[in-house]
Design a protein around this motif. Structure first.
Motif, mmCIF file in Angstrom:
data_model
loop_
_atom_site.group_PDB
_atom_site.id
_atom_site.type_symbol
_atom_site.label_atom_id
_atom_site.label_comp_id
_atom_site.label_asym_id
_atom_site.label_seq_id
_atom_site.Cartn_x
_atom_site.Cartn_y
_atom_site.Cartn_z
ATOM 1 N N GLY A 183 0.806 -1.209 0.000
ATOM 2 C CA GLY A 183 0.000 0.000 0.000
ATOM 3 C C GLY A 183 0.841 1.261 0.000
ATOM 4 O O GLY A 183 0.544 2.215 -0.731
ATOM 5 N N ILE A 184 1.891 1.272 0.813
ATOM 6 C CA ILE A 184 2.778 2.433 0.855
ATOM 7 C C ILE A 184 3.464 2.623 -0.495
ATOM 8 O O ILE A 184 3.574 3.745 -1.000
ATOM 9 C CB ILE A 184 3.812 2.288 1.976
ATOM 10 N N GLY A 185 3.926 1.510 -1.083
ATOM 11 C CA GLY A 185 4.602 1.604 -2.375
ATOM 12 C C GLY A 185 3.697 2.152 -3.461
ATOM 13 O O GLY A 185 4.084 3.044 -4.231
ATOM 14 N N ILE A 186 2.459 1.637 -3.535
ATOM 15 C CA ILE A 186 1.523 2.100 -4.553
ATOM 16 C C ILE A 186 1.160 3.569 -4.326
ATOM 17 O O ILE A 186 1.141 4.387 -5.254
ATOM 18 C CB ILE A 186 0.243 1.237 -4.538
ATOM 19 N N THR A 187 0.867 3.904 -3.085
ATOM 20 C CA THR A 187 0.453 5.277 -2.771
ATOM 21 C C THR A 187 1.570 6.270 -3.059
ATOM 22 O O THR A 187 1.345 7.330 -3.657
ATOM 23 C CB THR A 187 0.041 5.377 -1.297
ATOM 24 N N ALA A 188 2.781 5.944 -2.626
ATOM 25 C CA ALA A 188 3.909 6.842 -2.867
ATOM 26 C C ALA A 188 4.212 6.941 -4.360
ATOM 27 O O ALA A 188 4.568 8.016 -4.863
ATOM 28 C CB ALA A 188 5.137 6.364 -2.116
ATOM 29 N N GLY A 189 4.076 5.818 -5.074
ATOM 30 C CA GLY A 189 4.300 5.847 -6.518
ATOM 31 C C GLY A 189 3.315 6.753 -7.222
ATOM 32 O O GLY A 189 3.683 7.581 -8.067
ATOM 33 N N LEU A 190 2.032 6.624 -6.871
ATOM 34 C CA LEU A 190 1.021 7.501 -7.452
ATOM 35 C C LEU A 190 1.249 8.946 -7.020
ATOM 36 O O LEU A 190 0.993 9.883 -7.783
ATOM 37 C CB LEU A 190 -0.372 7.036 -7.027
ATOM 38 N N GLY A 191 1.744 9.116 -5.800
ATOM 39 C CA GLY A 191 2.028 10.462 -5.322
ATOM 40 C C GLY A 191 3.100 11.166 -6.125
ATOM 41 O O GLY A 191 3.096 12.392 -6.264
ATOM 42 N N ASN A 192 4.027 10.389 -6.682
ATOM 43 C CA ASN A 192 5.089 10.977 -7.500
ATOM 44 C C ASN A 192 4.570 11.548 -8.813
ATOM 45 O O ASN A 192 5.285 12.284 -9.497
ATOM 46 C CB ASN A 192 6.161 9.924 -7.789
ATOM 47 N N ILE A 193 3.343 11.183 -9.178
ATOM 48 C CA ILE A 193 2.756 11.777 -10.380
ATOM 49 C C ILE A 193 2.667 13.289 -10.219
ATOM 50 O O ILE A 193 2.858 14.049 -11.176
ATOM 51 C CB ILE A 193 1.362 11.173 -10.639
ATOM 52 N N GLY A 194 2.408 13.743 -8.995
ATOM 53 C CA GLY A 194 2.373 15.178 -8.744
ATOM 54 C C GLY A 194 3.710 15.839 -9.007
ATOM 55 O O GLY A 194 3.769 16.960 -9.535
ATOM 56 N N THR A 195 4.788 15.153 -8.670
ATOM 57 C CA THR A 195 6.125 15.688 -8.929
ATOM 58 C C THR A 195 6.371 15.832 -10.422
ATOM 59 O O THR A 195 6.967 16.806 -10.877
ATOM 60 C CB THR A 195 7.187 14.772 -8.306
ATOM 61 N N VAL A 196 5.915 14.835 -11.191
ATOM 62 C CA VAL A 196 6.078 14.881 -12.642
ATOM 63 C C VAL A 196 5.245 16.013 -13.242
ATOM 64 O O VAL A 196 5.676 16.702 -14.178
ATOM 65 C CB VAL A 196 5.676 13.531 -13.261
ATOM 66 N N LEU A 197 4.050 16.237 -12.692
ATOM 67 C CA LEU A 197 3.158 17.257 -13.238
ATOM 68 C C LEU A 197 3.578 18.674 -12.865
ATOM 69 O O LEU A 197 3.150 19.633 -13.521
ATOM 70 C CB LEU A 197 1.724 17.008 -12.752
ATOM 71 N N ALA A 198 4.405 18.819 -11.831
ATOM 72 C CA ALA A 198 4.788 20.156 -11.366
ATOM 73 C C ALA A 198 5.427 21.003 -12.469
ATOM 74 O O ALA A 198 4.963 22.126 -12.737
ATOM 75 C CB ALA A 198 5.710 20.048 -10.147
ATOM 76 N N PRO A 199 6.488 20.533 -13.136
ATOM 77 C CA PRO A 199 7.058 21.367 -14.201
ATOM 78 C C PRO A 199 6.125 21.527 -15.392
ATOM 79 O O PRO A 199 6.137 22.572 -16.054
ATOM 80 C CB PRO A 199 8.347 20.622 -14.584
ATOM 81 N N ILE A 200 5.294 20.514 -15.648
ATOM 82 C CA ILE A 200 4.356 20.614 -16.771
ATOM 83 C C ILE A 200 3.333 21.712 -16.512
ATOM 84 O O ILE A 200 2.932 22.438 -17.431
ATOM 85 C CB ILE A 200 3.655 19.263 -17.000
ATOM 86 N N SER A 201 2.914 21.857 -15.254
ATOM 87 C CA SER A 201 1.914 22.877 -14.920
ATOM 88 C C SER A 201 2.423 24.282 -15.211
ATOM 89 O O SER A 201 1.636 25.196 -15.480
ATOM 90 C CB SER A 201 1.506 22.749 -13.448
ATOM 91 N N LEU A 202 3.750 24.471 -15.172
ATOM 92 C CA LEU A 202 4.305 25.788 -15.455
ATOM 93 C C LEU A 202 4.105 26.196 -16.907
ATOM 94 O O LEU A 202 4.122 27.381 -17.239
ATOM 95 C CB LEU A 202 5.799 25.822 -15.112
ATOM 96 N N LEU A 203 3.903 25.214 -17.785
ATOM 97 C CA LEU A 203 3.697 25.520 -19.204
ATOM 98 C C LEU A 203 2.392 26.278 -19.430
ATOM 99 O O LEU A 203 2.214 26.911 -20.471
ATOM 100 C CB LEU A 203 3.705 24.230 -20.028
ATOM 101 N N ALA A 204 1.480 26.202 -18.466
ATOM 102 C CA ALA A 204 0.217 26.941 -18.591
ATOM 103 C C ALA A 204 0.466 28.445 -18.655
ATOM 104 O O ALA A 204 -0.361 29.205 -19.159
ATOM 105 C CB ALA A 204 -0.710 26.605 -17.430
ATOM 106 N N SER A 205 1.617 28.872 -18.132
ATOM 107 C CA SER A 205 1.954 30.300 -18.144
ATOM 108 C C SER A 205 2.655 30.717 -19.423
ATOM 109 O O SER A 205 2.968 31.901 -19.595
ATOM 110 C CB SER A 205 2.876 30.620 -16.971
ATOM 111 N N GLU A 206 2.891 29.740 -20.312
ATOM 112 C CA GLU A 206 3.680 29.991 -21.523
ATOM 113 C C GLU A 206 5.056 30.537 -21.165
ATOM 114 O O GLU A 206 5.693 31.225 -21.961
ATOM 115 C CB GLU A 206 2.945 30.957 -22.460
ATOM 116 N N LEU A 207 5.511 30.237 -19.932
ATOM 117 C CA LEU A 207 6.821 30.637 -19.417
ATOM 118 C C LEU A 207 7.035 32.137 -19.438
ATOM 119 O O LEU A 207 8.156 32.629 -19.538
ATOM 120 C CB LEU A 207 7.941 29.923 -20.196
#
Length: 599
Positions: free
Chosen positions: A476-500
Motif C-alpha cells: 500500500g505504501i509503495g503504490i500510494t507513494a508511486g502515485l504520489g510521485n505523479i504530482g512531482t512529474v506534473l509540477a514542471p508541466i503545470s508551469l507551461l500553462a503560463s507559456e513561461l
C-alpha cells in the motif's frame, strides 16, 4: 498472509534510549548524507535551466544573416556582400559593416543568439551560463528546459519503484551508498554532456538514483529508534532537506556556469562514501533476515557509545515471555483489500493528497525565478521557510493528530496562493500599490503559502504508514507513494500553462491553490490514526472512526508529551494508551517503509 510482531528489539531500543547519543549522531550524519546531495540534484535545475527563460535576442554574424526587429527567433537571409564604394541601389535589405555592404532577402530561423541573464537578476555567464544558453533552447525549443525537468522527475518515479526491492534484498546500507555513488557518477555525466539528449539521459539516471538514495537513507535513519519516535523523526529528517536546498543558493553564486555547478554538486557528495565503514545496517532488516549476530554487533556498538552495558540477549532474542510472544496476524491477501470499496477509497485519497503535496511543493520551487525580487533570495527564502513548516508539523502531529492538521495546512497554502494569484491578476492594484510593492506582496504570499504545504507534506509522511493493515502495508505504501510521485512529474508541466512568461505565472499559482484546496478536503475522507495501534487486518481499518474519543486523545497527547520531554519510559502500559507504531508491520517480510519522497 501470516506474520509476527517481534517486541524484543523494541525493548532493546528503549534500553539504548529514545534520544541516545549514538542514534542521534548516526541520524544526523545519515540525514545530511541523504538530504544535501538529493536536494542539490533535485533543485539544481532551478538555476541550471530556469523556468523563466533568460532574456535573449537574435545576433547573427553579418555574413550569415540580419536580425529582424519584431521577431527574436528569425533573421533575414544573407544574399551577398559588396564593397561599399561599388554598391548600387537595391530593394533588398542592407547594412554597412566596415568597407562592405551586406544584402539580405527572405526570412529564416535565427542562427545565433545573445543572452542577458542580468535582466532577471541572475549572475550567470552570458555565453553558456544555463542549459538554455548552452544549446539555444529558445523559440520553438523554448519548452525543452521544462521537459528536461520532467525527465528528472520521471527518473525519480522509476527510482522510487525499483530501488526499494533492492534495499529489501541486499540491505539498506549497501543500496544507500550504491545509489549515492551512481547518483554522483551520472550527475558528473550531466556536467560533461555534449548534447541536450545526453544531458536528459544522465538527468533521468541521476533522478532515479537520487530517489533511491533518499529512500534508503530515510529508512536507515528512522529505524534507529523505537517505533513511537517515528512520528517525530520521520518529518524532522526533512529539516536537513530544507537546509540543503538553502545551501544550494551559495553553490549557484559560487559557480555561475551550469556545468561547473553540476560538477560541484556531484563531486562533493562523494565524500559521504567515506562513512560507509562506520554506517550501521538497519538492525530491523538484519533481524528480519535472521542475521541476529550482526544485529547484536551494531546494537552493542550503540550501547558502548552511549555508555551502557551490552544489550541483554535474553530480551533481544527471547520471544517466549508473555510480553515478547509472537502475535499472530490474521491471514489475508492483497485481493481482500481491494474487495472493500472503502479501503480502496482510503488508498485513493492518500495517493491524491501525496500527489497534491508533491505538485505544489516542487512547483513553487521551480517557479521561484518568476517571483519579484532577487531570484537567489527568493529561492533561499522558499527553502528556509520549509524549516519553519517542518517544526510546526513536528509540534502538532502528536497533539492534534494527522487528519485535521493536514487539512488546515493545505488550506493555509491554498489561501496564500490564491492571494498571490489575485494580486497578480487584479487590474488597478499595480497603480495603487506600485509595481515594486505589489511584487513584494505576491512574493510574500507565495513564501508563506509554502510553509503550509511543507507542514502538510511532513505529516503525510507519517500518515501514509498508518492507514494500511499489516499484510497490505508494504504494498500500500509503495503504490500510494508511486502515485504520489505523479504530482512531482506534473509540477514542471503545470508551469507551461503560463507559456513561461512571468506575467502569466498567476495561472500555475491558481492551479496550485486549487490542488491544495482539494487536498485539504480529500483528507477528511481518511480516518484519524494518532494514538491508535496500527491495523493488522482489513476489519481493523474499517472499524476506525474518523475522530478519537476524549480518552484516546488524552492517551495520544500523553505519549507525545513523553517524547517531547525526552522521557525514556515505555508508553505501552494500559493506563497510557497504546503507542502509535508508525513503522510496525510484518517484520519477516521487511516491508518497504522507505516510500516517503519530495518529488
Amino acid at each position: 498472509m501470516p506474520g509476527t510482531v517481534r517486541m524484543g528489539l523494541e525493548e532493546t531500543l528503549l534500553y539504548l534510549g529514545r534520544w541516545g547519543k549514538y542514534q542521534m549522531l548516526t541520524y544526523f550524519i545519515i540525514a545530511v548524507c541523504m538530504n544535501y546531495p538529493t536536494s542539490w540534484q533535485l533543485y539544481g535545475i532551478v538555476f541550471e535551466g530556469p523556468s523563466v527563460p533568460v532574456s535573449y535576442s537574435c545576433s547573427p554574424k553579418p555574413e550569415i544573416g540580419l536580425a529582424q526587429k519584431n521577431d527574436t527567433c528569425s533573421q533575414w537571409k544573407f544574399v551577398e556582400k559588396i564593397e561599399t564604394n561599388k554598391a548600387v541601389p537595391s530593394s533588398k535589405l542592407q547594412q554597412v559593416v566596415g568597407n562592405f555592404t551586406y544584402y539580405y532577402e527572405g526570412s529564416e530561423p535565427c542562427s545565433k543568439f545573445e543572452y542577458d541573464p542580468s535582466q532577471l537578476g541572475y549572475e550567470f555567464e552570458k555565453s553558456d551560463g544555463t542549459i538554455q544558453q548552452q544549446w539555444d533552447l529558445v523559440c520553438d525549443k523554448g519548452t525543452w528546459v521544462t521537459w528536461s525537468q520532467v525527465v528528472f522527475t520521471v527518473g525519480a518515479l522509476v527510482g522510487a519503484t525499483i530501488c526499494p526491492p533492492f534495499a529489501d534484498y541486499f540491505g539498506r546500507r549497501k543500496t544507500f551508498f550504491l545509489c549515492q555513488l551512481l547518483m554522483c557518477v551520472f550527475g558528473i555525466g550531466m556536467a560533461f554532456s555534449p548534447t541536450f539528449a545526453s544531458f536528459c539521459v544522465f538527468q533521468f539516471l541521476t533522478g532515479g538514483f537520487a530517489m533511491g538514495n533518499d529512500l534508503c537513507g530515510f529508512v536507515i535513519a528512522c529505524e534507529l529508534f523505537p517505533k513511537d519516535m517515528r512520528s517525530v523523526l520521520s518529518p524532522l529528517i526533512y529539516f536537513f532537506f530544507s537546509t540543503g536546498s538553502a545551501i544550494l543558493t551559495g553553490w549557484t553564486i559560487a559557480f555561475p556556469k551550469w556545468s561547473h555547478l553540476q560538477l560541484a554538486i556531484s563531486l562533493v557528495p562523494l565524500l559521504t562514501l567515506l562513512y560507509y565503514p562506520f554506517c550501521p545496517e538497519s538492525w530491523r532488516w538484519l533481524m528480519a533476515k535472521g542475521r541476529n549476530n550482526e544485529a547484536e554487533f551494531y546494537l552493542n556498538r550503540a550501547a558502548k557509545f552511549n555508555g551502557l552495558k551490552p544489550v541483554d540477549r535474553a530480551i533481544l532474542f527471547d520471544n517466549l515471555s508473555e510480553n515478547n510472544k509472537d502475535v499472530p496476524v490474521k491471514s489475508e491477501g492483497i485481493i481482500d483489500f481491494f474487495k472493500k470499496p472503502m479501503l480502496v477509497l482510503y488508498m485513493a485519497a492518500m495517493a491524491f493528497i501525496m500527489s497534491a503535496s508533491n505538485l505544489v511543493y516542487f512547483g513553487l520551487n521551480l517557479m521561484s525565478g518568476a517571483l519579484a525580487g532577487d531570484p537567489y533570495i527568493n529561492f533561499l527564502a522558499l527553502s528556509l521557510v520549509e524549516i519553519f513548516g517542518v517544526f510546526i508539523a513536528v509540534a502538532v502531529v502528536g497533539y492534534f493528530g494527522r487528519r485535521i492538521p493536514i487539512m488546515c495546512f493545505f488550506f493555509w497554502g491554498a489561501i496564500f496562493l490564491f492571494l498571490s494569484a489575485i494580486f497578480s491578476k487584479v487590474e488597478g492594484l499595480k497603480d495603487n500599490l506600485g509595481e515594486d510593492k505589489l511584487g513584494k506582496f505576491i512574493t510574500s504570499f507565495t513564501i508563506v503559502g509554502k510553509i503550509g504545504i511543507t507542514a502538510s507534506y511532513c505529516i503525510i509522511l507519517v500518515y501514509i504508514q498508518e492507514i494500511f493493515p499489516t499484510y497490505m502495508r508494504a504494498f500500500g505504501i509503495g503504490i500510494t507513494a508511486g502515485l504520489g510521485n505523479i504530482g512531482t512529474v506534473l509540477a514542471p508541466i503545470s508551469l507551461l500553462a503560463s507559456e513561461l512568461e512571468p506575467t502569466k505565472y498567476w495561472i500555475p499559482t491558481t492551479i496550485f491553490g486549487i490542488v491544495a484546496l482539494l487536498g485539504g478536503l480529500v483528507t477528511l475522507i481518511i480516518p484519524e490514526t494518532v494514538g491508535r495501534e496500527l491495523p493488522a487486518t482489513t476489519e481493523d481499518v474499517l472499524n476506525m472512526s474518523h475522530t478519537l474519543s476524549p480518552e484516546e486523545w488524552k492517551a495520544a497527547r500523553h505519549q507525545a508529551k513523553l517524547i517531547f520531554t525526552f522521557s525514556a519510559k515505555s508508553t505501552d502500559s494500559p493506563d497510557q494508551g497504546v503507542e502509535n507504531i508508525a513503522f510496525e508491520g510484518d517484520e519477516s517480510r521487511s516491508p518497504n517503509i522507505n516510500s516517503s519522497n519530495k518529488l
